[in-house]
Design a protein around this motif. Structure first.
Motif: not given
Ligand code: ZN
Ligand code: ZN
Length: 245
Positions: A23, A26, A39, A42
């Motif tokens: 991601c 994150c 992800c 997010c």
């Molecule tokens: Zn993420």
């Protein structure tokens, strides 16, 4: 499949094997079922941000196509926006995607931005048939440091996604300053003189969709639109990934 495409498929497969996609926001490892670049958590926060209302028209950012006076004076009446630009917000997925795009030449970031630009462009009230996709070229300083122009790549992907032709139209003048080092008034002045048409440009009667990563004052997009209109373009619309409200 051409040799180049075969090579790229193999290369990308190897890259994914040794550096599995994470991601961009994150850093969590992405599963094959996860969406591109972000992800699920997010991505949810990204989608929520895209619903922040525009301060001018009150619509969700992702549905707003309104333009600043500067863009209107350059003949641009529609700007599609994928998400709001909130540079002061830490851990924002928009910021993370922009960072990977600018500084890491990330394939996932480019694909994500192109897809989001396509979604934003498709939401415009009038359709885009007959349009040619182009982009705001970045400054020489940025290009020298990174060796690539991320919006050139993104706009190519976008053209593919929208099944529209793609065309580079301008380059930066060698004595233009970096926009981000300047205040608003100087940005507008600098942008006006910063772009030169490419020698092969034939814009007469054509319609362009001009794309950029971030929209703040709109000075760069306005400069590109003015250049195209003076070269005889019939219409210029714009699409940006992140727009300041
Ligand atoms: Zn993420
Ligand atoms: Zn608006």
């Amino acid at each position: 499949m051409t040799f180049r495409e075969k090579f790229n498929t193999l290369k990308n497969g190897a890259v994914d094997f040794f550096f599995p996609p994470r991601c961009l926001c994150c850093g969590k490892l992405l599963l094959p079922a996860d969406p591109l670049a972000l992800c699920p958590i997010c991505l949810a926060s990204y989608s929520l941000a895209a619903r922040l209302p525009c301060r001018r028209c009150g619509k969700d950012t992702a549905d707003c196509t309104c333009c600043s006076d500067l863009l209107v004076s350059a003949g641009v009446y529609r700007v599609a926006k994928a998400a709001p630009y909130l540079p002061e917000e830490e851990n924002s997925p928009v910021r993370a995607v922009l960072f990977s795009l600018k500084h890491e030449n990330s394939r996932d970031a480019k694909a994500f931005v192109a897809r989001e630009l396509a979604r934003a462009a498709r939401r415009m009230p009038e359709d885009l048939s007959g349009f040619t996709v182009t982009f705001v070229p970045r400054g020489r300083k940025g290009r020298r440091a990174n060796g690539y122009d991320q919006m050139e790549d993104v706009s190519r992907l976008l053209a593919k996604e929208l099944s529209l032709p793609w065309e580079p139209v301008a380059r930066r003048s060698p004595d233009a300053k970096e926009q981000k080092d300047l205040d608003r008034k100087k940005r507008i002045e600098n942008a006006k003189n910063s772009l030169l048409p490419l020698p092969a440009l034939d814009a007469k009667g054509k319609r362009y969709l001009a794309v950029d990563d971030v929209l703040t004052t709109g000075a760069s997009l306005a400069a590109l639109a003015s250049l195209l209109r003076s070269a005889g373009a019939a219409e210029v619309r714009a699409a940006v990934f992140a727009a300041r409200g």
